[in-house]
Design a protein around this motif. Structure first.
Motif, short mmCIF file in Angstrom:
data_model
loop_
_atom_site.label_atom_id
_atom_site.label_comp_id
_atom_site.label_asym_id
_atom_site.label_seq_id
_atom_site.Cartn_x
_atom_site.Cartn_y
_atom_site.Cartn_z
N UNK A 114 4.75 -4.79 0.09
CA UNK A 114 4.60 -3.85 1.21
C UNK A 114 5.88 -3.05 1.42
N UNK A 115 7.02 -3.68 1.29
CA UNK A 115 8.30 -2.97 1.46
C UNK A 115 8.61 -2.10 0.24
N UNK A 116 8.30 -2.59 -0.95
CA UNK A 116 8.57 -1.80 -2.16
C UNK A 116 7.73 -0.54 -2.20
N UNK A 117 6.46 -0.64 -1.81
CA UNK A 117 5.56 0.50 -1.97
C UNK A 117 5.34 1.28 -0.67
N UNK A 118 5.61 0.66 0.48
CA UNK A 118 5.39 1.34 1.75
C UNK A 118 6.67 1.74 2.47
N UNK A 119 7.81 1.28 1.96
CA UNK A 119 9.08 1.63 2.58
C UNK A 119 9.46 0.65 3.68
N UNK A 141 -13.34 8.35 -0.92
CA UNK A 141 -12.60 8.96 0.18
C UNK A 141 -11.42 9.80 -0.30
N UNK A 142 -11.15 9.76 -1.61
CA UNK A 142 -10.04 10.52 -2.18
C UNK A 142 -10.49 11.94 -2.52
N UNK A 143 -9.56 12.90 -2.54
CA UNK A 143 -9.91 14.27 -2.96
C UNK A 143 -10.49 14.26 -4.38
N UNK A 159 6.97 12.96 -9.38
CA UNK A 159 6.91 14.06 -8.41
C UNK A 159 7.72 13.70 -7.17
N UNK A 160 8.26 14.69 -6.54
CA UNK A 160 9.01 14.49 -5.30
C UNK A 160 8.06 14.00 -4.21
N UNK A 161 8.63 13.28 -3.23
CA UNK A 161 7.83 12.75 -2.11
C UNK A 161 6.97 13.82 -1.45
N UNK A 162 7.51 15.03 -1.34
CA UNK A 162 6.80 16.09 -0.64
C UNK A 162 6.04 17.04 -1.58
N UNK A 163 5.90 16.67 -2.86
CA UNK A 163 5.18 17.53 -3.79
C UNK A 163 3.70 17.57 -3.42
N UNK A 164 3.10 18.76 -3.37
CA UNK A 164 1.68 18.86 -3.01
C UNK A 164 0.80 18.06 -3.97
N UNK A 199 0.83 14.92 -4.67
CA UNK A 199 1.43 13.74 -5.29
C UNK A 199 1.08 12.48 -4.49
N UNK A 200 0.77 11.42 -5.19
CA UNK A 200 0.46 10.13 -4.59
C UNK A 200 1.14 9.05 -5.42
N UNK A 201 1.30 7.87 -4.86
CA UNK A 201 1.74 6.73 -5.65
C UNK A 201 0.59 6.35 -6.57
N UNK A 202 0.89 6.12 -7.83
CA UNK A 202 -0.13 5.74 -8.80
C UNK A 202 0.27 4.37 -9.35
#
Length: 195
Positions: A32-37, A131-133, A173-178, A180-183
């Motif tokens: 949870x900390x590694x992937x969610x901050x 539920x994903x795009x 991809x950067x955190x704010x890249x349009x 982009x998601x964790x894969x």
């Protein structure tokens, strides 16, 4: 200044550290900390459906073994925030043959918990993919291949797969890249017997 996380992104598990990690809730907290901050014990308790007392205790245990550390830059007042100390873990299969039965048991439990987590991740994706795009619904992969290999060729294949994945870390991809998601990527290579 370079953070410890940037200097040592992957931690090699040894007998001592494995004993500190080989517990299902501790492994969930670390993920949870590694992937969610960074998060507080209360936030993690709510996320994982546990009591804050249990998450606090296990976070302190993870800290004692060096897996998590304080994240004071996030705290306000008495809140204690935690963050992962490393981005990844490396498991040494020699731990499965350790002379200490407690280490062998911890290694076995760790691997089974990893397998359970990976199965849960995949099942969650399958249950929620609608539920994903649209652009995300068709890029997942659930392929399998059965090859006739020697242990040496299997090790070579695993190393090449990991090397390929590592090339994408630099292209992330950067955190704010349009868009982009964790894969999450899971790799499995193991022998099977056929009748």
């Amino acid at each position: 200044m370079v953070s410890e996380n940037e200097k040592t992104p992957v931690r090699q598990l040894d007998a001592r550290s494995l004993r500190g990690l080989a517990h299902p809730l501790r492994m969930q907290l670390l993920d949870a900390l590694r992937f969610g901050g960074p998060a507080t014990a209360s936030q993690l308790a709510a996320k994982l459906g546990e009591s804050s007392g249990a998450t606090s205790y296990h976070l302190r245990q993870l800290a004692e073994y060096g897996f998590v550390e304080d994240a004071p830059e996030h705290g306000k007042g008495r809140e204690r925030w935690w963050k992962a100390a490393y981005r990844g873990l490396r498991f040494d299969t020699d731990l499965l043959d350790d002379s200490d039965p407690a280490v062998r048991g911890a290694a076995d439990m760790y691997l089974h918990e990893v397998a359970t987590t990976q199965t849960r991740d995949l099942s969650t994706w399958l249950g929620n993919r609608g539920s994903w795009p649209e652009e995300w619904r068709h890029v997942g992969d659930m392929s399998s291949a059965t090859l006739r290999l020697t242990p040496e060729l299997t090790q070579e294949l695993v190393e090449k797969m990991h090397a390929l994945i590592d090339t994408y870390r630099d292209r992330a991809a950067a955190e704010d890249a349009p868009g982009a998601e964790q894969v999450r990527l899971h790799t499995h290579a193991f022998p099977i017997r056929t009748d």
